[in-house]
Design a protein around this motif. Structure first.
Motif, mmCIF file in Angstrom:
data_model
loop_
_atom_site.group_PDB
_atom_site.id
_atom_site.type_symbol
_atom_site.label_atom_id
_atom_site.label_comp_id
_atom_site.label_asym_id
_atom_site.label_seq_id
_atom_site.Cartn_x
_atom_site.Cartn_y
_atom_site.Cartn_z
ATOM 1 N N LYS A 10 0.834 -1.202 0.000
ATOM 2 C CA LYS A 10 0.000 0.000 0.000
ATOM 3 C C LYS A 10 0.872 1.257 0.000
ATOM 4 O O LYS A 10 1.847 1.346 0.736
ATOM 5 C CB LYS A 10 -0.910 0.025 1.226
ATOM 6 C CG LYS A 10 -2.020 -1.002 1.211
ATOM 7 C CD LYS A 10 -2.904 -0.869 2.442
ATOM 8 C CE LYS A 10 -4.020 -1.907 2.419
ATOM 9 N NZ LYS A 10 -4.860 -1.822 3.638
ATOM 10 N N ASN A 11 0.490 2.207 -0.838
ATOM 11 C CA ASN A 11 1.168 3.496 -0.874
ATOM 12 C C ASN A 11 0.423 4.439 0.088
ATOM 13 O O ASN A 11 -0.655 4.930 -0.228
ATOM 14 C CB ASN A 11 1.168 4.052 -2.298
ATOM 15 C CG ASN A 11 1.878 5.398 -2.395
ATOM 16 O OD1 ASN A 11 2.505 5.861 -1.437
ATOM 17 N ND2 ASN A 11 1.763 6.041 -3.548
ATOM 18 N N ASP A 25 7.582 2.622 6.356
ATOM 19 C CA ASP A 25 6.896 2.415 5.069
ATOM 20 C C ASP A 25 5.760 3.398 4.828
ATOM 21 O O ASP A 25 4.901 3.167 3.970
ATOM 22 C CB ASP A 25 6.358 0.977 4.957
ATOM 23 C CG ASP A 25 7.459 -0.063 5.097
ATOM 24 O OD1 ASP A 25 8.542 0.151 4.525
ATOM 25 O OD2 ASP A 25 7.231 -1.076 5.789
ATOM 26 N N ASN A 27 5.032 7.448 3.864
ATOM 27 C CA ASN A 27 5.624 8.711 3.440
ATOM 28 C C ASN A 27 4.977 9.852 4.220
ATOM 29 O O ASN A 27 3.827 10.203 3.977
ATOM 30 C CB ASN A 27 5.414 8.916 1.935
ATOM 31 C CG ASN A 27 6.031 7.809 1.102
ATOM 32 O OD1 ASN A 27 7.197 7.494 1.248
ATOM 33 N ND2 ASN A 27 5.225 7.201 0.237
ATOM 34 N N GLN A 49 0.739 11.481 -6.932
ATOM 35 C CA GLN A 49 1.521 10.261 -6.731
ATOM 36 C C GLN A 49 0.646 9.014 -6.641
ATOM 37 O O GLN A 49 1.143 7.921 -6.400
ATOM 38 C CB GLN A 49 2.343 10.387 -5.453
ATOM 39 C CG GLN A 49 3.281 11.588 -5.447
ATOM 40 C CD GLN A 49 3.925 11.796 -4.093
ATOM 41 O OE1 GLN A 49 4.176 10.851 -3.358
ATOM 42 N NE2 GLN A 49 4.196 13.047 -3.746
ATOM 43 N N PRO A 51 -1.693 7.785 -4.351
ATOM 44 C CA PRO A 51 -1.607 6.996 -3.114
ATOM 45 C C PRO A 51 -2.851 6.133 -2.916
ATOM 46 O O PRO A 51 -3.919 6.432 -3.465
ATOM 47 C CB PRO A 51 -1.516 8.073 -2.029
ATOM 48 C CG PRO A 51 -2.267 9.231 -2.610
ATOM 49 C CD PRO A 51 -2.008 9.197 -4.091
ATOM 50 N N ASP A 52 -2.706 5.084 -2.128
ATOM 51 C CA ASP A 52 -3.857 4.268 -1.754
ATOM 52 C C ASP A 52 -4.561 4.848 -0.525
ATOM 53 O O ASP A 52 -5.781 4.807 -0.424
ATOM 54 C CB ASP A 52 -3.417 2.825 -1.444
ATOM 55 C CG ASP A 52 -2.757 2.168 -2.641
ATOM 56 O OD1 ASP A 52 -3.396 2.123 -3.701
ATOM 57 O OD2 ASP A 52 -1.604 1.715 -2.508
#
Length: 222
Positions: A10-11, A25, A27, A49, A51-52
């Protein structure tokens, strides 16, 4: 909450003011007003970007609110905070910020409303017989005992040591979204109907179990 859903696949990106806990992990971005990096500008950059999950430290203004809602309805999980008295008022606050009700209804998944109460000092905690007023207000039996602190060196004679949370959790499910669309029932009423135990009920249980005092219950104006 971010820690619980954190996974390498997952982002996850957060914008905080300031970053209080460093998470592996994830950001994490600090708000910096000196260079014009506020929640709205940070969120705008983050969305590029893809993201999730997005964690916003706080929704403070209309621009941030609109962008957060748009991110939520386009497939992102958005976690944030609002300053309101209870969970139902969160929808009202978003409406006051100019968010259309249909957007709120489609985007909103759940709300946790919370406050902090002081805990009785465990070193000078004593029990006493509940008064008639306490029996009525807390719905107690006539033989119920409650607890309070006498004050000691461990708590600096304040009778309290530490804090804990009282909360209520509300959610908006697919049935309520459909029901709201086809009736006069608005979002805040849907939230009220979906609530579990209220903060008042939660605090009452803490008083009965000896975690906090009746005075704290009154101080919360519940």
């Amino acid at each position: 909450m971010v820690s619980n859903i954190n996974a390498r696949e997952k982002n996850i990106v957060s914008i905080e003011d300031p970053v209080e806990y460093t998470l592996d992990d994830v950001n994490q971005v600090n708000v910096n007003s000196k260079i014009g990096l506020d929640f709205a500008r940070g969120l705008r950059s983050i969305l590029r970007q893809d993201p999730d999950v997005i964690m916003l430290g706080e929704i403070r203004d209309e621009e941030t609110a609109h962008m957060a809602i748009r991110a939520a309805v386009t497939g992102h999980l958005v976690i944030s905070t609002l300053h309101t008295n209870n969970s139902a008022e969160s929808a009202i606050r978003l409406k006051d910020m100019g968010i259309p009700e249909y957007f709120i209804r489609d985007a909103l998944v759940g709300i946790i409303s919370q406050r902090l109460v002081r805990k009785i000092c465990p070193y000078c905690k004593t029990e006493y017989q509940a008064s008639p007023e306490e029996i009525v207000k807390l719905n107690l039996s006539s033989e119920q005992v409650l607890y309070k602190g006498k004050g000691c060196d461990r708590c600096n004679h304040k009778a309290y040591k530490g804090r804990t949370v009282i909360y209520d959790i509300s959610y908006v499910n697919d049935y309520m979204r459909g029901f709201s669309k086809n009736s006069v029932l608005n979002v805040e009423n849907s939230i009220e109907e979906s609530r579990g135990a209220t903060m008042k009920e939660n605090c009452m249980e803490l008083v009965k179990s000896g975690v906090t005092t009746y005075e704290e219950f009154l101080r919360m104006c519940l």
